[in-house]
Design a protein around this motif. Structure first.
Motif, PDB file in Angstrom:
ATOM      1  N   GLU A 127       0.807  -1.232   0.000  1.00 18.10           N
ATOM      2  CA  GLU A 127       0.000   0.000   0.000  1.00 18.10           C
ATOM      3  C   GLU A 127       0.837   1.279   0.000  1.00 18.10           C
ATOM      4  O   GLU A 127       0.433   2.285  -0.583  1.00 18.10           O
ATOM      5  CB  GLU A 127      -1.023   0.006   1.144  1.00 18.10           C
ATOM      6  CG  GLU A 127      -0.412   0.140   2.513  1.00 18.10           C
ATOM      7  CD  GLU A 127      -1.464   0.203   3.609  1.00 18.10           C
ATOM      8  OE1 GLU A 127      -2.586  -0.320   3.426  1.00 18.10           O
ATOM      9  OE2 GLU A 127      -1.148   0.782   4.667  1.00 18.10           O
ATOM     10  N   SER A 128       2.021   1.252   0.600  1.00 18.60           N
ATOM     11  CA  SER A 128       2.784   2.505   0.629  1.00 18.60           C
ATOM     12  C   SER A 128       3.269   2.882  -0.779  1.00 18.60           C
ATOM     13  O   SER A 128       3.496   4.055  -1.068  1.00 18.60           O
ATOM     14  CB  SER A 128       3.946   2.437   1.619  1.00 18.60           C
ATOM     15  OG  SER A 128       4.913   1.546   1.154  1.00 18.60           O
ATOM     16  N   HIS A 129       3.429   1.887  -1.661  1.00 15.15           N
ATOM     17  CA  HIS A 129       3.773   2.218  -3.056  1.00 15.15           C
ATOM     18  C   HIS A 129       2.644   3.036  -3.683  1.00 15.15           C
ATOM     19  O   HIS A 129       2.883   4.019  -4.374  1.00 15.15           O
ATOM     20  CB  HIS A 129       3.990   0.944  -3.880  1.00 15.15           C
ATOM     21  CG  HIS A 129       5.187   0.134  -3.481  1.00 15.15           C
ATOM     22  ND1 HIS A 129       6.372   0.707  -3.090  1.00 15.15           N
ATOM     23  CD2 HIS A 129       5.386  -1.213  -3.415  1.00 15.15           C
ATOM     24  CE1 HIS A 129       7.248  -0.246  -2.806  1.00 15.15           C
ATOM     25  NE2 HIS A 129       6.677  -1.420  -2.986  1.00 15.15           N
ATOM     26  N   LEU A 130       1.411   2.601  -3.424  1.00 19.53           N
ATOM     27  CA  LEU A 130       0.256   3.301  -3.995  1.00 19.53           C
ATOM     28  C   LEU A 130       0.141   4.721  -3.429  1.00 19.53           C
ATOM     29  O   LEU A 130      -0.074   5.687  -4.178  1.00 19.53           O
ATOM     30  CB  LEU A 130      -1.019   2.494  -3.704  1.00 19.53           C
ATOM     31  CG  LEU A 130      -2.337   3.119  -4.128  1.00 19.53           C
ATOM     32  CD1 LEU A 130      -2.366   3.413  -5.619  1.00 19.53           C
ATOM     33  CD2 LEU A 130      -3.503   2.192  -3.750  1.00 19.53           C
ATOM     34  N   PHE A 131       0.314   4.844  -2.118  1.00 22.47           N
ATOM     35  CA  PHE A 131       0.207   6.187  -1.517  1.00 22.47           C
ATOM     36  C   PHE A 131       1.307   7.120  -2.046  1.00 22.47           C
ATOM     37  O   PHE A 131       1.063   8.297  -2.291  1.00 22.47           O
ATOM     38  CB  PHE A 131       0.231   6.104   0.011  1.00 22.47           C
ATOM     39  CG  PHE A 131      -1.065   5.597   0.575  1.00 22.47           C
ATOM     40  CD1 PHE A 131      -2.224   6.357   0.464  1.00 22.47           C
ATOM     41  CD2 PHE A 131      -1.162   4.364   1.192  1.00 22.47           C
ATOM     42  CE1 PHE A 131      -3.449   5.901   0.949  1.00 22.47           C
ATOM     43  CE2 PHE A 131      -2.373   3.890   1.671  1.00 22.47           C
ATOM     44  CZ  PHE A 131      -3.516   4.667   1.555  1.00 22.47           C
ATOM     45  N   ARG A 132       2.502   6.580  -2.238  1.00 28.74           N
ATOM     46  CA  ARG A 132       3.589   7.405  -2.791  1.00 28.74           C
ATOM     47  C   ARG A 132       3.262   7.819  -4.231  1.00 28.74           C
ATOM     48  O   ARG A 132       3.527   8.960  -4.638  1.00 28.74           O
ATOM     49  CB  ARG A 132       4.903   6.611  -2.727  1.00 28.74           C
ATOM     50  CG  ARG A 132       6.113   7.388  -3.201  1.00 28.74           C
ATOM     51  CD  ARG A 132       6.576   8.415  -2.181  1.00 28.74           C
ATOM     52  NE  ARG A 132       7.673   9.207  -2.707  1.00 28.74           N
ATOM     53  CZ  ARG A 132       7.698  10.541  -2.747  1.00 28.74           C
ATOM     54  NH1 ARG A 132       6.689  11.242  -2.257  1.00 28.74           N
ATOM     55  NH2 ARG A 132       8.735  11.181  -3.226  1.00 28.74           N
ATOM     56  N   GLN A 133       2.682   6.899  -5.002  1.00 28.92           N
ATOM     57  CA  GLN A 133       2.304   7.246  -6.378  1.00 28.92           C
ATOM     58  C   GLN A 133       1.294   8.390  -6.382  1.00 28.92           C
ATOM     59  O   GLN A 133       1.378   9.310  -7.194  1.00 28.92           O
ATOM     60  CB  GLN A 133       1.702   6.031  -7.099  1.00 28.92           C
ATOM     61  CG  GLN A 133       2.737   4.981  -7.488  1.00 28.92           C
ATOM     62  CD  GLN A 133       2.093   3.751  -8.093  1.00 28.92           C
ATOM     63  OE1 GLN A 133       1.182   3.160  -7.510  1.00 28.92           O
ATOM     64  NE2 GLN A 133       2.563   3.345  -9.262  1.00 28.92           N
ATOM     65  N   ILE A 134       0.342   8.335  -5.463  1.00 29.49           N
ATOM     66  CA  ILE A 134      -0.682   9.393  -5.393  1.00 29.49           C
ATOM     67  C   ILE A 134      -0.012  10.727  -5.039  1.00 29.49           C
ATOM     68  O   ILE A 134      -0.315  11.760  -5.635  1.00 29.49           O
ATOM     69  CB  ILE A 134      -1.789   9.014  -4.390  1.00 29.49           C
ATOM     70  CG1 ILE A 134      -2.576   7.799  -4.911  1.00 29.49           C
ATOM     71  CG2 ILE A 134      -2.729  10.203  -4.130  1.00 29.49           C
ATOM     72  CD1 ILE A 134      -3.529   7.169  -3.917  1.00 29.49           C
TER      73      ILE A 134
END
Ligand code: URA
Length: 235
Positions: A127-134
């Motif tokens: 999930e932290s990959h997704l939050f960083r992408q956002i």
């Protein structure tokens, strides 16, 4: 070839539509894609062909979050390149957009074996990959496709059948965005009734983008007209 789209590392598309994106910004996203390409946070690292980071306009106002790469995505390293992706492209065309206008990612960056559902510990690891992408892409609207992305980003257990088409303003990472849950295109492929709902939910996206983009000073002007002079002093 002048004016043609070109795929760059990390699924970043070079095209006339993104030519105004600052170079440092693209570099930052590419650097992050390179970092994620070596991820071994969960068991899915062992079975994947490659990490499917995401693709599209690095400064897209509209971002889509799907579930996980399937067979074709794992082989090609790009999200939504199979049948569900074709439908997503058709739905985008229906509102005057293309893949180059938006950014497309998945909740999981690696293919689960046999296309099984994502496991809770895999979602947590990723999930932290997704939050960083956002954070890096800075979209104003995040459309979640299906249950897994919707439950993760809304932080609520409500299923997609209940919440599709209902936007909510929420903070993701450090950003305030409009979260917009939609049925997953793969589910709509063989269910005409679901496809109709997905099409009508999609039709509201331009309105959501417009709403998110209205400049604040104009809003203030419309919201607070000056009282007539003779009313001054009455309150
Ligand atoms: N392809 C993807 O990339 N993601 C999905 O969720 C489904 C198909």
């Amino acid at each position: 070839m002048a004016g043609a789209d070109r795929e760059r590392p990390g699924g970043v598309v070079d095209s006339p539509a993104v030519s105004a994106v600052p170079v440092e910004h693209v570099d930052e996203l590419q650097a992050y894609a390179a970092e994620v390409a070596a991820c071994t946070r969960c068991r899915l690292a062992q079975g994947r062909t490659q990490v499917v980071f995401g693709a599209g306009n690095p400064r897209a106002e509209l971002m889509f979050v799907g579930e996980a790469p399937g067979f074709h995505e794992d082989k090609q390293g790009l999200p939504f390149v199979g049948q569900a992706g074709k439908l997503l492209e058709k739905l985008l065309a229906g509102i005057g957009l293309s893949r180059q206008d938006v950014y497309i990612v998945n909740t999981l960056k690696c293919r689960p074996p046999g296309n099984r559902d994502p496991q809770p510990d895999e979602i947590e690891a990723c999930e932290s990959h997704l939050f960083r992408q956002i954070e890096l892409i800075q979209p104003t609207v995040v459309a979640t496709l299906g249950n897994f992305a919707t439950k993760l980003l809304s932080g609520r257990p409500l299923g997609i059948t209940r919440v599709h088409g209902h936007e909510q303003t929420t903070t993701l990472g450090s950003r305030e965005v409009v979260l917009y849950p939609l049925y997953h295109p793969a589910a709509a492929l063989y269910t005409p009734a679901m496809l109709k709902v997905l099409e009508s939910d999609f039709a509201r996206i331009p309105e959501l983008l417009g709403r998110a983009l209205v400049p604040e000073p104009e809003l203030a002007l419309v919201a607070e007209p000056a009282p007539p002079a003779q009313q001054l002093g009455l309150f």
